[in-house]
Design an enzyme around this catalytic site. Structure first.
Site, mmCIF file in Angstrom:
data_model
loop_
_atom_site.group_PDB
_atom_site.id
_atom_site.type_symbol
_atom_site.label_atom_id
_atom_site.label_comp_id
_atom_site.label_asym_id
_atom_site.label_seq_id
_atom_site.Cartn_x
_atom_site.Cartn_y
_atom_site.Cartn_z
ATOM 1 N N PHE A 21 -37.082 -38.146 -2.929
ATOM 2 C CA PHE A 21 -36.601 -36.750 -2.931
ATOM 3 C C PHE A 21 -36.629 -36.145 -4.340
ATOM 4 N N ALA A 91 -36.503 -44.710 -9.241
ATOM 5 C CA ALA A 91 -36.598 -45.602 -8.068
ATOM 6 C C ALA A 91 -35.271 -46.300 -7.809
ATOM 7 N N SER A 94 -30.715 -45.299 -2.319
ATOM 8 C CA SER A 94 -29.836 -44.210 -2.742
ATOM 9 C C SER A 94 -28.817 -43.737 -1.713
ATOM 10 N N THR A 109 -33.140 -53.756 -5.669
ATOM 11 C CA THR A 109 -33.878 -52.693 -6.371
ATOM 12 C C THR A 109 -33.078 -52.119 -7.538
ATOM 13 N N THR A 143 -25.974 -41.621 -11.306
ATOM 14 C CA THR A 143 -25.162 -40.793 -10.419
ATOM 15 C C THR A 143 -23.728 -40.661 -10.932
ATOM 16 N N ASP A 144 -23.038 -39.609 -10.472
ATOM 17 C CA ASP A 144 -21.615 -39.477 -10.805
ATOM 18 C C ASP A 144 -20.748 -40.454 -10.000
ATOM 19 N N GLU A 145 -21.352 -41.093 -8.977
ATOM 20 C CA GLU A 145 -20.543 -41.963 -8.110
ATOM 21 C C GLU A 145 -20.045 -43.205 -8.843
ATOM 22 N N TYR A 169 -23.490 -49.044 -3.166
ATOM 23 C CA TYR A 169 -24.474 -48.195 -3.872
ATOM 24 C C TYR A 169 -23.980 -47.884 -5.283
ATOM 25 N N LYS A 173 -25.528 -49.012 -8.977
ATOM 26 C CA LYS A 173 -25.951 -48.054 -10.009
ATOM 27 C C LYS A 173 -25.156 -48.295 -11.299
ATOM 28 N N ARG A 233 -17.736 -32.596 -2.787
ATOM 29 C CA ARG A 233 -18.866 -32.974 -3.625
ATOM 30 C C ARG A 233 -19.224 -31.769 -4.496
ATOM 31 N N ASN A 268 -16.929 -30.815 2.538
ATOM 32 C CA ASN A 268 -18.017 -30.988 3.509
ATOM 33 C C ASN A 268 -17.919 -29.930 4.605
ATOM 34 N N PRO A 302 -16.197 -46.091 5.621
ATOM 35 C CA PRO A 302 -15.250 -46.968 4.921
ATOM 36 C C PRO A 302 -15.293 -46.712 3.409
ATOM 37 N N GLY A 303 -14.121 -46.657 2.789
ATOM 38 C CA GLY A 303 -14.065 -46.485 1.322
ATOM 39 C C GLY A 303 -14.570 -45.133 0.856
HETATM 40 P P1 NAD Z 1 -34.644 -41.426 -2.574
HETATM 41 O O1 NAD Z 1 -34.000 -42.509 -1.775
HETATM 42 O O2 NAD Z 1 -35.029 -40.146 -1.894
HETATM 43 O O3 NAD Z 1 -35.977 -41.975 -3.274
HETATM 44 C C1 NAD Z 1 -36.055 -43.226 -3.872
HETATM 45 C C2 NAD Z 1 -37.513 -43.536 -4.159
HETATM 46 O O4 NAD Z 1 -37.591 -44.826 -4.805
HETATM 47 C C3 NAD Z 1 -38.394 -43.629 -2.912
HETATM 48 O O5 NAD Z 1 -39.607 -42.954 -3.118
HETATM 49 C C4 NAD Z 1 -38.626 -45.117 -2.734
HETATM 50 O O6 NAD Z 1 -39.856 -45.431 -2.092
HETATM 51 C C5 NAD Z 1 -38.595 -45.597 -4.167
HETATM 52 N N1 NAD Z 1 -38.227 -47.012 -4.295
HETATM 53 C C6 NAD Z 1 -37.152 -47.627 -3.723
HETATM 54 N N2 NAD Z 1 -37.154 -48.927 -4.042
HETATM 55 C C7 NAD Z 1 -38.230 -49.143 -4.849
HETATM 56 C C8 NAD Z 1 -38.750 -50.266 -5.530
HETATM 57 N N3 NAD Z 1 -38.149 -51.468 -5.457
HETATM 58 N N4 NAD Z 1 -39.851 -50.124 -6.277
HETATM 59 C C9 NAD Z 1 -40.474 -48.918 -6.364
HETATM 60 N N5 NAD Z 1 -40.032 -47.811 -5.741
HETATM 61 C C10 NAD Z 1 -38.923 -47.928 -4.995
HETATM 62 O O7 NAD Z 1 -33.657 -41.157 -3.774
HETATM 63 P P2 NAD Z 1 -33.304 -39.804 -4.538
HETATM 64 O O8 NAD Z 1 -32.227 -39.098 -3.797
HETATM 65 O O9 NAD Z 1 -34.548 -39.095 -4.872
HETATM 66 O O10 NAD Z 1 -32.651 -40.394 -5.864
HETATM 67 C C11 NAD Z 1 -33.452 -40.711 -6.999
HETATM 68 C C12 NAD Z 1 -32.562 -41.272 -8.094
HETATM 69 O O11 NAD Z 1 -31.576 -40.306 -8.443
HETATM 70 C C13 NAD Z 1 -31.810 -42.536 -7.696
HETATM 71 O O12 NAD Z 1 -31.817 -43.411 -8.796
HETATM 72 C C14 NAD Z 1 -30.408 -42.044 -7.382
HETATM 73 O O13 NAD Z 1 -29.448 -43.044 -7.639
HETATM 74 C C15 NAD Z 1 -30.280 -40.895 -8.349
HETATM 75 N N6 NAD Z 1 -29.357 -39.797 -7.939
HETATM 76 C C16 NAD Z 1 -29.492 -39.238 -6.694
HETATM 77 C C17 NAD Z 1 -28.645 -38.187 -6.345
HETATM 78 C C18 NAD Z 1 -28.774 -37.504 -5.005
HETATM 79 O O14 NAD Z 1 -27.927 -36.650 -4.669
HETATM 80 N N7 NAD Z 1 -29.800 -37.780 -4.202
HETATM 81 C C19 NAD Z 1 -27.661 -37.735 -7.240
HETATM 82 C C20 NAD Z 1 -27.575 -38.356 -8.502
HETATM 83 C C21 NAD Z 1 -28.435 -39.383 -8.834
HETATM 84 P P1 TYD Z 2 -24.242 -37.992 1.447
HETATM 85 O O1 TYD Z 2 -25.263 -36.915 1.592
HETATM 86 O O2 TYD Z 2 -24.477 -39.299 2.142
HETATM 87 O O3 TYD Z 2 -23.999 -38.201 -0.120
HETATM 88 P P2 TYD Z 2 -22.886 -39.109 -0.902
HETATM 89 O O4 TYD Z 2 -22.193 -39.986 0.046
HETATM 90 O O5 TYD Z 2 -23.743 -39.854 -1.860
HETATM 91 O O6 TYD Z 2 -21.969 -38.123 -1.567
HETATM 92 O O7 TYD Z 2 -22.848 -37.426 1.958
HETATM 93 C C1 TYD Z 2 -22.251 -36.282 1.377
HETATM 94 C C2 TYD Z 2 -20.883 -36.111 2.000
HETATM 95 O O8 TYD Z 2 -21.049 -35.812 3.392
HETATM 96 C C3 TYD Z 2 -20.036 -37.367 1.950
HETATM 97 O O9 TYD Z 2 -18.663 -36.983 1.730
HETATM 98 C C4 TYD Z 2 -20.182 -37.979 3.332
HETATM 99 C C5 TYD Z 2 -20.363 -36.769 4.216
HETATM 100 N N1 TYD Z 2 -21.196 -36.968 5.449
HETATM 101 C C6 TYD Z 2 -20.704 -36.547 6.688
HETATM 102 O O10 TYD Z 2 -19.569 -36.033 6.806
HETATM 103 N N2 TYD Z 2 -21.495 -36.735 7.793
HETATM 104 C C7 TYD Z 2 -22.727 -37.297 7.719
HETATM 105 O O11 TYD Z 2 -23.393 -37.474 8.782
HETATM 106 C C8 TYD Z 2 -23.231 -37.706 6.440
HETATM 107 C C9 TYD Z 2 -24.590 -38.336 6.289
HETATM 108 C C10 TYD Z 2 -22.434 -37.509 5.314
#
Ligand code: NAD
Ligand code: TYD
Length: 366
Positions: A21, A91, A94, A109, A143-145, A169, A173, A233, A268, A302-303
């Protein structure tokens, strides 16, 4: 932006996870704004999708390698062959819910994979010439998590907030962040770490809250809200995350961490209600009626962390970055994007996706 990262005295940038993404948005944005080549290493897990990069077909500036970041030999060979001026490491596994169901891949990973990448980067960096050493960067996207959960009264996370990860997760991280930090202090690898809040926007896999709600709402399916729906969030449009990463790569101080956030805290329930109203406006359907009626409370995760909020003052002050989109403008663009890209949605909803939906929601009867 100046051209330190755009100068061509040596190779492309190496992006890991560039078919996911945020990674795919970053690659597209990089080529649009900076224009120098990108070497994209991605394992193409369920979350990686080359369709995201279809607009780059035939573009010689995008070099795709299908491979695992844990494969240190492969990474070392790529570094030798392409001589990148920076590594931008996205990568990861996530999705929090998946980490609860099966944490193994997260440790493999996020922890071992990042370790392998650091090892290869350290060896490559140590053999660079003095000039190249000055500009090389390893940017770790986190991530902020990792900071854990806030109460409604707590101040937002700063770069000094102690780590307190609560999900597998977040813990994986956090472990990777610590390794990255250690490679700066022990080996002098010029690392940068960014800790960003929840992203949303085009190409997000529809297992995360926002795309799941958009697609379920569009199809008149239940909108599964975990617990009481009052978890908060701090939402950031993905293009703003990408511009922040470019700013940190360009001007961040090695060894430092930068928080990135949109100052857009929403419960949410607020997020889902906004999506419902946008769908009613942009894609009305008499049979479905008001999408808000589809909201369904289901048993909690959970959690489940109650609240995340980012204080992005450091990146604003040091690097002049601030987000362009407000939540209201970004979410409208996002809903529109999903409405206009039904073919993309159909392609990513493979058998593996359907199996996940069954696993995660079957046990959560409303
Ligand atoms: P995503 O799950 O959409 O994409 C992850 C990508 O990494 C995929 O293309 C997958 O094929 C690749 N990948 C997974 N394992 C791999 C491996 N072992 N070797 C090579 N490629 C591999 O994730 P995203 O939401 O795009 O997040 C990207 C990064 O940003 C992550 O590190 C995540 O922790 C961080 N991040 C995400 C968010 C969010 O809201 N999505 C927020 C803050 C930080
Ligand atoms: P998510 O997109 O999984 O991100 P993160 O857990 O990393 O913050 O979820 C965002 C928020 O939405 C989180 O508080 C969990 C909630 N959520 C639902 O209420 N229903 C759902 O089906 C999903 C996937 C998430």
């Amino acid at each position: 932006m100046t051209m330190r990262m755009g100068s061509d005295h040596y190779g492309p940038i190496l992006v890991t996870g560039g078919a996911g993404f945020i990674g795919s948005n970053f690659v597209l944005e990089w080529l649009r704004h900076i224009g120098t080549p990108v070497l994209n290493l991605d394992g193409l897990t369920y979350a990686g999708n080359l369709e995201n990069l279809r607009s780059l077909e035939g573009d010689a500036r995008h070099i795709f390698v299908h491979g695992d970041i844990s494969d240190e030999k492969l990474v070392a060979a790529l570094l030798q062959e392409y001589r990148p001026q920076a590594i931008v490491h996205f990568a990861a596994e996530s999705h929090v819910d998946r980490s609860i169901v099966s944490p193994d891949a997260f440790i493999r990973t996020n922890v071992f994979g990042t370790f392998a990448l650091l090892q290869a980067a350290r060896s490559y960096f140590s053999a660079l010439g003095e000039e190249q050493k000055k500009t090389f960067r390893f940017l770790h996207v986190s991530t902020d998590e990792v900071y854990g959960s806030l109460t409604p009264e707590d101040p937002a996370f700063t770069e000094d907030t102690p780590y307190a990860p609560n999900s597998p997760y977040a813990a994986s991280k956090a472990a990777s962040d610590h390794l990255v930090r250690a490679y700066f202090h022990t080996y002098g690898l010029p690392v940068l770490t960014t800790n960003c809040s929840n992203n949303y926007g085009p190409f997000q896999f529809p297992e995360k809250l926002i795309p799941l709600m958009i697609l379920n709402g569009l199809e008149g399916k239940p909108l599964p809200v975990y617990g009481d729906g009052r978890n908060v969030r701090d939402w950031l449009f993905v293009e703003d995350h990408c511009s922040a990463i470019r700013a940190v790569l360009e001007g961040g101080r090695p060894g430092e961490t930068y928080n990135i956030g949109g100052s857009s805290e929403r419960t949410n329930l607020e997020v889902v209600a906004t999506i419902c109203d946008l769908l009613d406006e942009l894609s009305p359907d008499q049979k479905i009626g008001s999408r808000r009626n589809l909201m369904t409370f289901v048993p909690d995760r959970p959690g489940h962390d109650r609240r995340y909020a980012i204080n992005a003052e450091k990146i604003r002050r040091e690097l002049g970055w601030s987000p362009v989109e407000k939540f209201e403008t970004g979410i409208r663009k996002t809903v529109q994007w999903y409405l206009e890209h039904r073919d993309w949605v159909e392609h990513v909803r493979s058998g593996a996706y359907l199996q996940w939906i069954e696993t995660n929601y079957a046990g959560r009867n409303a």
